[in-house]
Design an enzyme around this catalytic site. Structure first.
Site, PDB file in Angstrom:
ATOM      1  CG  HIS A  74     -10.768   7.392   7.155  1.00 29.95           C
ATOM      2  ND1 HIS A  74     -12.073   7.336   7.578  1.00 29.95           N
ATOM      3  CD2 HIS A  74     -10.628   6.363   6.289  1.00 29.95           C
ATOM      4  CE1 HIS A  74     -12.686   6.303   7.014  1.00 29.95           C
ATOM      5  NE2 HIS A  74     -11.814   5.691   6.235  1.00 29.95           N
ATOM      6  CG  ASN A 125     -16.369   3.774   8.051  1.00 30.31           C
ATOM      7  OD1 ASN A 125     -17.257   4.112   7.264  1.00 30.31           O
ATOM      8  ND2 ASN A 125     -15.124   3.585   7.661  1.00 30.31           N
ATOM      9  CB  SER A 151     -11.288   1.986   6.768  1.00 26.00           C
ATOM     10  OG  SER A 151     -11.318   2.630   5.546  1.00 26.00           O
ATOM     11  CD  GLU A 178     -13.917   9.800   9.923  1.00 21.82           C
ATOM     12  OE1 GLU A 178     -13.380   8.750   9.565  1.00 21.82           O
ATOM     13  OE2 GLU A 178     -14.925   9.829  10.657  1.00 21.82           O
TER      14      GLU A 178
HETATM   15  P1  NAD Z   1      -6.637  -1.578  -2.878  1.00 21.87           P
HETATM   16  O1  NAD Z   1      -6.507  -3.036  -2.701  1.00 21.87           O
HETATM   17  O2  NAD Z   1      -7.478  -1.037  -3.977  1.00 21.87           O
HETATM   18  O3  NAD Z   1      -5.188  -0.932  -3.048  1.00 21.87           O
HETATM   19  C1  NAD Z   1      -4.135  -1.274  -2.192  1.00 21.87           C
HETATM   20  C2  NAD Z   1      -2.842  -1.070  -2.989  1.00 21.87           C
HETATM   21  O4  NAD Z   1      -1.725  -1.198  -2.125  1.00 21.87           O
HETATM   22  C3  NAD Z   1      -2.668  -2.107  -4.094  1.00 21.87           C
HETATM   23  O5  NAD Z   1      -2.499  -1.446  -5.327  1.00 21.87           O
HETATM   24  C4  NAD Z   1      -1.396  -2.864  -3.693  1.00 21.87           C
HETATM   25  O6  NAD Z   1      -0.605  -3.230  -4.812  1.00 21.87           O
HETATM   26  C5  NAD Z   1      -0.691  -1.816  -2.849  1.00 21.87           C
HETATM   27  N1  NAD Z   1       0.254  -2.400  -1.922  1.00 21.87           N
HETATM   28  C6  NAD Z   1       0.062  -3.458  -1.110  1.00 21.87           C
HETATM   29  N2  NAD Z   1       1.186  -3.684  -0.388  1.00 21.87           N
HETATM   30  C7  NAD Z   1       2.074  -2.727  -0.737  1.00 21.87           C
HETATM   31  C8  NAD Z   1       3.405  -2.412  -0.350  1.00 21.87           C
HETATM   32  N3  NAD Z   1       4.047  -3.141   0.560  1.00 21.87           N
HETATM   33  N4  NAD Z   1       4.013  -1.334  -0.925  1.00 21.87           N
HETATM   34  C9  NAD Z   1       3.366  -0.591  -1.839  1.00 21.87           C
HETATM   35  N5  NAD Z   1       2.115  -0.854  -2.263  1.00 21.87           N
HETATM   36  C10 NAD Z   1       1.486  -1.905  -1.707  1.00 21.87           C
HETATM   37  O7  NAD Z   1      -7.127  -1.026  -1.477  1.00 21.87           O
HETATM   38  P2  NAD Z   1      -7.884   0.382  -1.208  1.00 21.87           P
HETATM   39  O8  NAD Z   1      -9.360   0.214  -1.308  1.00 21.87           O
HETATM   40  O9  NAD Z   1      -7.239   1.420  -2.024  1.00 21.87           O
HETATM   41  O10 NAD Z   1      -7.581   0.609   0.345  1.00 21.87           O
HETATM   42  C11 NAD Z   1      -6.316   1.056   0.730  1.00 21.87           C
HETATM   43  C12 NAD Z   1      -6.416   1.559   2.152  1.00 21.87           C
HETATM   44  O11 NAD Z   1      -7.382   2.616   2.189  1.00 21.87           O
HETATM   45  C13 NAD Z   1      -6.903   0.510   3.160  1.00 21.87           C
HETATM   46  O12 NAD Z   1      -6.271   0.745   4.399  1.00 21.87           O
HETATM   47  C14 NAD Z   1      -8.393   0.840   3.282  1.00 21.87           C
HETATM   48  O13 NAD Z   1      -8.937   0.463   4.538  1.00 21.87           O
HETATM   49  C15 NAD Z   1      -8.368   2.324   3.177  1.00 21.87           C
HETATM   50  N6  NAD Z   1      -9.649   2.921   2.742  1.00 21.87           N
HETATM   51  C16 NAD Z   1     -10.383   2.315   1.780  1.00 21.87           C
HETATM   52  C17 NAD Z   1     -11.576   2.918   1.378  1.00 21.87           C
HETATM   53  C18 NAD Z   1     -12.403   2.307   0.285  1.00 21.87           C
HETATM   54  O14 NAD Z   1     -13.596   2.666   0.182  1.00 21.87           O
HETATM   55  N7  NAD Z   1     -11.845   1.450  -0.535  1.00 21.87           N
HETATM   56  C19 NAD Z   1     -12.003   4.111   1.985  1.00 21.87           C
HETATM   57  C20 NAD Z   1     -11.198   4.703   2.949  1.00 21.87           C
HETATM   58  C21 NAD Z   1     -10.014   4.108   3.322  1.00 21.87           C
END
Ligand code: NAD
Ligand code: T1G
Length: 643
Positions: free
Chosen positions: A425, A475, A404, A437
Site C-alpha cells: 500500500h 486509513n 487502499s 504499508e
Molecule cells: P486511477 O484511476 O488514477 O488509475 C487507475 C488506472 O488503472 C487507470 O489509468 C486505468 O486505465 C487503469 N486500469 C483500469 N483497469 C485496468 C486493467 N484491467 N488493466 C490495466 N490497467 C487498468 O486510480 P489510482 O488513484 O491510481 O488508484 C489505483 C489503486 O491505488 C486503487 O486500488 C486505489 O485504492 C489505490 N490507492 C490510491 C491512492 C490515492 O491516493 N489515489 C492511495 C493509495 C492507494
C-alpha cells in the site's frame, strides 16, 4: 572498536574502525584522545591522516548514549585537542561525515573528501544543535550564510559543494588514503593555515538575522532546535570563539534533555528497526531485477517513478493504447516537475523515462520478478487483472496489490501460488511519500514478505507491516481522527477552530482543510460502498456536504468556501446552514484540549490496532502517522505523544 596507527614515512595514518558507522562513543573518544598525545610525542611524525574503516567516516556522536549523562572526554574538548595538536591533522572523508564526525573533521587542519562523500550537521533532525563547535567552526570555514543553511536545515552537502563552500580543502577520487597522505605531505611544504577556531568570521547585520528567523520559524511550526541553532550561529558570528562554544554547549545540553529530542530519537531508531523487522531475520528476499506496474494512473505512475528513482527498469501495462500513452504522460509529468524544481536535470529525467516501456501486451510480463497492480479500486477489475497475471507471469513472480480498502484476501482468491501474493500500500504521491504499508495475506510466504521489505529499503521507503482490516493502519486511524473532529463540531466547536488547533499542534493543515484539499467524495464513496454492501455506516457530516455537492476545493466549497482561483479556506454560511440541525452548542475548547482530544483518539485507535494484531509495534503506528499523514515528527507520533 579499534583505532590503528600506521606509518607512511613521516605521515601517521590513524584508522578508526567502530562498526556500523564509526559513531563517537566514549571508548572511541578516549582512544582518539590518547592517540593525539602519543603522536605529539613521536618525533618521527610530522603530520597525521585520520581515516575510517567501513561504510563511512565518523557519522556523529553515538546517539545511543543520549539517554544518559555525557561522559568524558567530551567531544568539544576532543575536537580542540586535535586542533591544538603539535602536528597538523588531515581528515580523510568517505561516506558521510555527519554531526560530531564533521566537527572532528573541522578540528583537523585540513579536510580531504572522496568525491562521493558528503558532510553535514543533521543535529536539528534529532531535536538538538551541534554540541562540539559545529555552529562556531562552520561559519569560520564557509561563512555565516552557508553555515545557517547547513545547520538549521540539517541537510548534508555533497563533496563538490562542500569544496565550493570551503568546508573541505580537496576532493579526490581513487584511493582516499593514498590521496590524503599525498595531500598531507604537500601541506608540510607550505605555511599552515590558521586553526579553524582562529579564522575570522564576518557578522551580518541585525536585519539579516531577523529575515532568517522569520523564514525558519515559518518552516519549523513549533520545532525548537532550528531556531536555537540560529541563535547559536548568531552568537558565533558576534562573540569570541570560546564564549560561542560555551553558549552552543549549554544549548546542546538543554535540548538534549528535551521532549522534542526524545521524540526524534524515538523515530530515528524506529525507522531503522522498521526496515529490518526481527521476525524476518535470516529470511532471504528474492532478487528483484525487473518490475512491472499494472495501471498508469495516479498511483501506478507514482509507483513506476519510485521504481525508476531506484534504478529499476519498469514495464507499465494499461488497458488500452490510449491509456498506456496517458500513463507515460503521467510519468513524464512527474519527472518534468522534478526538473522544474531543480531536483533532476533534463538528461536525468530522460534517463528515467528511457527505463520505462508501456503497453497493453501481457507477454511483456513473462520475465517480471515483481508486478504491482494499481488499477481501479474495484474488486472485479482487480480480480480479473490477477487472473491475467497468473497466466502471463512466472509462477514465482511476486504479485502485489496497491489497494487502499479492499480485502487483499478477496483479491487473491483462487490465485495459483498464493504464497507470492502481498499487499503493498503506497501513499500518494507514491514517488514522494516514504510510507509503505506491507499487507500479507495468510498464504503469503515469509520469502515474499521479506522481499516486500527489501523492495521498500531499495526504494528508500519506511515499511510497516499491517494486518487486514478496513483501512489497514493508516486509513483506519484517519477515519477515527476525522470522526472525532466531526464529533467536536457537533458539540459546538467551530470547524476553523479545530483546524487552527491542529496546525498549532504542528500539522501542516487541520482535518477539515485536508479533506477539502483531497476531496470529501473519496471517503464518501467508501462509506456508500459499505452501506450498499449492507454494513451499518452512520451518516457523517461529510455525507451531508457531499450530497449537497460540496466536495471540497474542486467544487469551490466543502467544509469551507473558496473564492475562484484562491485556495484560502473561508468559513462557509452554506455549510453552517447545512449542518445547523446537527450542531448542539457546547463549551469552548482550548487549542490544547482540541489537540489532546484528536491525538488521543488516534492513540486509542492505535491501541485497538495493537490489541487486534493489525499493528505489530507501537512505534510502527508512529511511523505510519509521521510518514503517511503528516503527524509532526518532533512530537514522535500519536503513541509516543500519548506516553
Ligand atoms: P486511477 O484511476 O488514477 O488509475 C487507475 C488506472 O488503472 C487507470 O489509468 C486505468 O486505465 C487503469 N486500469 C483500469 N483497469 C485496468 C486493467 N484491467 N488493466 C490495466 N490497467 C487498468 O486510480 P489510482 O488513484 O491510481 O488508484 C489505483 C489503486 O491505488 C486503487 O486500488 C486505489 O485504492 C489505490 N490507492 C490510491 C491512492 C490515492 O491516493 N489515489 C492511495 C493509495 C492507494
Ligand atoms: N549513533 C549510533 N548509532 C547509529 C548512528 C549514530 N549516530 N547512526 C547510525 N547508527 C546505527 C543505526 O541505528 C543502525 O543500527 C546502523 O547504524 C546503520 O544505520 C556532538 C551530538 C550515517 C547516513 O544524525 O544518518 O553528532 O539498525 O541503517 O542507511 O554535535 O545512519 O544496524 O542496529 O542508517 O548506511 C549526528 C545519523 C548525531 C547521523 C548511514 N549524526 N545516521 O546510513 O545506515 S548527533 C547523525 C545516519 C551528533 C554532535 C552531535 C545514517 C548514515 P542497526 P543506517 P545507512
Amino acid at each position: 572498536m579499534t583505532v590503528r596507527i600506521d606509518r607512511d614515512g613521516e605521515i601517521a595514518v590513524v584508522t578508526v574502525d567502530n562498526p556500523p558507522v564509526n559513531a563517537l562513543g566514549q571508548v572511541l573518544r578516549q582512544a582518539l584522545w590518547d592517540v593525539v598525545g602519543a603522536l605529539d610525542r613521536d618525533a618521527c611524525v610530522r603530520a597525521v591522516v585520520l581515516i575510517c574503516a567501513g561504510r563511512t567516516f565518523i557519522a556523529g556522536a553515538d546517539v545511543t548514549e543520549f539517554g544518559s549523562p555525557p561522559l568524558p572526554p567530551h567531544l568539544p574538548e576532543l575536537v580542540d585537542r586535535i586542533e591544538a595538536a603539535a602536528k597538523p591533522w588531515v581528515a580523510a572523508i568517505h561516506g558521510s561525515a555527519l554531526g560530531g564526525g564533521f566537527e572532528v573533521a573541522m578540528g583537523c587542519r585540513f579536510r580531504v573528501a572522496l568525491e562521493s562523500a558528503s558532510v553535514g550537521l543533521p543535529e536539528v533532525t534529532l531535536g538538538i544543535v551541534p554540541g562540539a563547535s559545529g555552529t562556531v567552526r562552520t561559519p569560520r570555514l564557509a561563512g555565516v550564510e552557508a553555515a545557517v543553511e547547513l545547520v538549521t536545515s540539517g541537510r548534508p552537502v555533497k563533496a563538490g559543494k562542500a569544496l565550493a563552500l570551503g568546508l573541505v580543502d580537496a576532493v579526490v577520487s581513487g584511493n582516499l588514503r593514498a590521496e590524503a597522505v599525498t595531500f598531507a605531505r604537500a601541506a608540510l611544504t607550505r605555511p599552515l593555515p590558521p586553526p579553524v577556531s582562529a579564522r575570522p568570521v564576518t557578522a551580518p547585520g541585525a536585519d539579516w538575522w531577523d529575515i532568517q528567523r522569520q523564514a525558519i520559524a515559518g518552516r519549523a511550526r513549533g520545532e525548537l532546535a532550528p531556531l536555537r541553532a540560529l541563535d547559536c550561529l548568531r552568537v558565533a558570528a558576534e562573540r569570541p570563539f570560546a564564549e560561542a562554544v560555551a553558549h552552543e554547549r549549554a544549548t546542546f545540553l538543554d535540548l538534549r534533555a528535551s521532549d522534542q529530542a526524545a521524540a526524534l530519537r524515538h523515530l530515528f531508531f524506529a525507522e531503522r528497526a522498521a526496515a529490518r523487522p526481527a521476525h524476518l531475520a535470516g529470511i532471504e528476499p528474492r532478487p528483484l531485477r525487473k518490475a512491472a506496474v499494472i495501471g498508469g494512473g495516479t498511483m501506478g505512475a507514482g509507483i513506476a517513478a519510485a521504481l525508476r528513482e531506484a534504478g529499476r527498469p519498469v514495464v507499465l501495462i494499461e488497458r488500452d493504447a490510449e491509456a498506456a500513452e496517458r500513463g507515460l504522460g503521467n510519468l513524464r509529468a512527474i519527472f518534468d516537475g522534478a526538473v522544474r524544481r531543480g531536483r533532476l536535470t533534463a538528461a536525468q529525467a530522460q534517463e528515467r523515462m528511457d527505463g520505462v516501456t508501456a503497453g497493453i501486451d501481457d507477454s511483456r510480463l513473462a520475465d517480471a520478478d515483481l508486478v504491482i497492480e494499481a488499477v481501479f479500486e474495484d474488486l472485479a477489475v482487480k480480480r480479473e487483472v490477477f487472473a491475467r497475471l497468473a497466466r502471463a507471469c512466472r509462477a514465482d513472480a511476486i504479485l502485489a496489490t496497491n489497494t487502499s480498502y479492499l480485502d487483499p484476501r478477496q483479491i487473491a482468491e483462487g490465485l495459483p501460488e498464493p504464497g507470492r501474493f502481498i499487499g503493498l500500500h503506497f501513499f500518494s504521491p507514491a514517488h514522494v511519500m516514504k510510507l509503505l504499508e506491507i499487507v500479507p495475506i495468510p498464504a503469503t510466504s515469509a520469502e515474499t514478505l521479506a522481499t516486500g521489505f527489501a523492495l521498500a529499503r531499495s526504494l528508500g521507503k519506511i515499511p510497516v507491516q499491517a494486518g487486514i482490516c478496513e483501512g489497514f493502519i493508516g486509513n483506519r486511524i484517519l477515519k477515527r481522527y476525522r470522526a472525532e473532529a466531526e464529533a467536536l463540531v457537533r458539540r459546538g466547536t467551530p470547524i476553523a477552530a479545530v483546524d487552527a488547533a491542529m496546525r498549532r499542534y504542528g500539522f501542516a493543515m487541520g482535518p477539515f482543510e485536508a479533506q477539502d484539499l483531497g476531496g470529501l467524495d473519496i471517503a464518501f464513496v467508501q462509506r456508500e460502498a459499505a452501506r450498499a454492501a449492507g454494513k451499518d455506516v452512520p451518516e457523517t457530516l461529510g455525507d451531508i456536504l457531499v450530497r449537497a455537492g460540496r466536495k471540497g476545493q474542486k467544487t469551490g466549497g466543502g467544509w469551507y468556501d473558496y473564492a475562484p482561483g484562491d485556495r484560502t479556506p473561508q468559513p462557509s454560511e452554506a455549510t453552517a446552514a447545512l449542518l445547523a440541525g446537527r450542531i448542539a452548542p457546547g463549551p469552548a475548547l482550548t487549542d490544547d484540549a482540541i489537540a489532546a482530544r484528536l491525538t488521543g483518539a488516534m492513540a486509542d485507535e492505535g491501541k485497538a490496532l495493537l490489541a487486534e494484531g493489525i499493528a505489530r509495534k507501537s512505534s510502527d503506528i508512529d511511523l505510519v502517522e509521521v510518514h503517511g499523514y503528516g503527524f509532526p515528527r518532533w512530537r514522535g507520533g500519536p503513541m509516543f505523544a500519548a506516553g
